[in-house]
Design an enzyme around this catalytic site. Sequence first.
Site, PDB file in Angstrom:
ATOM      1  N   ASP A  49       3.269   5.725  -5.503  1.00 44.00           N
ATOM      2  CA  ASP A  49       2.251   6.124  -4.527  1.00 44.00           C
ATOM      3  C   ASP A  49       1.799   7.551  -4.800  1.00 44.00           C
ATOM      4  O   ASP A  49       2.516   8.332  -5.426  1.00 44.00           O
ATOM      5  CB  ASP A  49       2.842   6.092  -3.107  1.00 44.00           C
ATOM      6  N   LYS A  84      -2.106   5.429  -2.406  1.00 43.73           N
ATOM      7  CA  LYS A  84      -2.588   4.850  -1.153  1.00 43.73           C
ATOM      8  C   LYS A  84      -2.812   5.947  -0.134  1.00 43.73           C
ATOM      9  O   LYS A  84      -2.789   5.720   1.057  1.00 43.73           O
ATOM     10  CB  LYS A  84      -1.572   3.861  -0.612  1.00 43.73           C
ATOM     11  N   MET A 127       1.354   8.723  10.351  1.00 46.65           N
ATOM     12  CA  MET A 127      -0.074   8.579  10.054  1.00 46.65           C
ATOM     13  C   MET A 127      -0.937   8.816  11.290  1.00 46.65           C
ATOM     14  O   MET A 127      -1.943   8.141  11.490  1.00 46.65           O
ATOM     15  CB  MET A 127      -0.365   7.166   9.483  1.00 46.65           C
TER      16      MET A 127
HETATM   17  N1  SAH Z   1       7.465   5.006   3.904  1.00 42.32           N
HETATM   18  C1  SAH Z   1       7.201   6.359   4.371  1.00 42.32           C
HETATM   19  C2  SAH Z   1       6.029   6.427   5.318  1.00 42.32           C
HETATM   20  C3  SAH Z   1       4.697   6.049   4.720  1.00 42.32           C
HETATM   21  S1  SAH Z   1       3.364   6.296   5.831  1.00 42.32           S
HETATM   22  C4  SAH Z   1       8.468   6.925   5.011  1.00 42.32           C
HETATM   23  O1  SAH Z   1       9.424   6.179   5.224  1.00 42.32           O
HETATM   24  O2  SAH Z   1       8.502   8.120   5.290  1.00 42.32           O
HETATM   25  C5  SAH Z   1       2.849   7.942   5.413  1.00 42.32           C
HETATM   26  C6  SAH Z   1       3.091   8.862   6.588  1.00 42.32           C
HETATM   27  O3  SAH Z   1       4.438   9.310   6.583  1.00 42.32           O
HETATM   28  C7  SAH Z   1       2.272  10.137   6.574  1.00 42.32           C
HETATM   29  O4  SAH Z   1       0.985   9.928   7.126  1.00 42.32           O
HETATM   30  C8  SAH Z   1       3.106  11.033   7.454  1.00 42.32           C
HETATM   31  O5  SAH Z   1       2.916  10.723   8.818  1.00 42.32           O
HETATM   32  C9  SAH Z   1       4.509  10.626   7.075  1.00 42.32           C
HETATM   33  N2  SAH Z   1       5.097  11.487   6.030  1.00 42.32           N
HETATM   34  C10 SAH Z   1       5.443  11.132   4.788  1.00 42.32           C
HETATM   35  N3  SAH Z   1       6.017  12.172   4.127  1.00 42.32           N
HETATM   36  C11 SAH Z   1       6.033  13.207   5.004  1.00 42.32           C
HETATM   37  C12 SAH Z   1       6.504  14.555   4.943  1.00 42.32           C
HETATM   38  N4  SAH Z   1       7.086  15.038   3.844  1.00 42.32           N
HETATM   39  N5  SAH Z   1       6.340  15.335   6.040  1.00 42.32           N
HETATM   40  C13 SAH Z   1       5.771  14.863   7.154  1.00 42.32           C
HETATM   41  N6  SAH Z   1       5.316  13.599   7.275  1.00 42.32           N
HETATM   42  C14 SAH Z   1       5.448  12.789   6.217  1.00 42.32           C
END
Ligand code: SAH
Length: 257
Positions: free
Chosen positions: A35, A56, A169
Amino acid sequence: MTGKVYLVGAGPGAADLLTIRAARVIESAGILFHDALVNPEVVALAKKAEKVPVGKRHGRYSTAQNFINKRLIDAAQRHAVVVRLKGGDPLLFGRAQEELDALAAAGIEVEIVSGITAALAAGAALGVSLTRRGIARNITFVTPRVGRNETASDWAAAVLAADTAVIYMGSGEAQAIADTLIRRGMPADRPLAMVENASLAGEAQHIARLDQLGSLTARLGGGPAIIVLGEVLRERLAISATDHTAQHNLRNHLRHA
Ligand code: SAH
C-alpha cells in the site's frame, strides 16, 4: 508452481514496530505488493523482491481491488513467497476479505501475519490507556468512510455506545463527525485526541473537546491521522486546557512586559 501468499501487517509506520515474523516473511519475498502508506524502510527489507506499489491512499492513485486480486493470484504462479503488505493490521479496514476470498477461490494458500494497528500506536503516542478500570471497558474501531456502491453503516451508533472509540479515516470529515455525534446526544465536551503520523518522525497530537474537533483539521500536516474519543482522555484534556491558559497568560505577560 503454486506459491503461498502472506497478508502481512506492516504496523503503523515505524519500521521497528514490525513483528519479527513479518520481517522474516518480507525478507524472503519473491514479490511484494504494498500500500501507499507503508514505510519505504519496511519495503526495503524485501531485498530480493520485485516491489509493486498498489496504493490505496484516499484521493491519490489507487489500483482497483479486482486487479490487485488478480495480480496476487498470478504472482503465486511464479513465486514461492508472495507478500501483500498492508499498513497496520491487515484485517482492519484493509479490504483483506476480498483478497482472502479471491485467493481461496483460486486454491492458493494464504497466511495472515498480524501487525500493530494505528489505534494502538495512537494510544502509545498519547501515553493513555485505552481501557481503564471503572471508566472504559470496551473499545470500538470504526470508520465513517463508505466505499462506492456500499450502503452506509451507522458508525455513529457504535461510537455513541462505546466507552472509547477510535475513528479511522475520519480526519477529512472531522467537522461532520462532531456535528453528527453531538446531534445524536454525545456531550460536546467529550475529550478526544487527533493523532497524526503515530509512531513516525512527524508524529503530532492534538487534544480537544468534541465540539472543537472540526478546528483540528487545519492543524494537520497531511499524514495519516486517527481520532481517539473517550473519557480516558479527560485528564489529558484538562492538562492541555491548563497549557493553553498558561500559554495565553504568558503571551499576555510578554505583550505587557
Ligand atoms: N489497516 C490499518 C488501517 C487502514 S485505514 C491499521 O490497522 O492501522 C487507514 C487509516 O488508518 C488512516 O486514514 C488513519 O486513520 C489510520 N492510520 C494509519 N496509520 C496511521 C498512523 N501512523 N497514525 C495515525 N493514523 C494512522
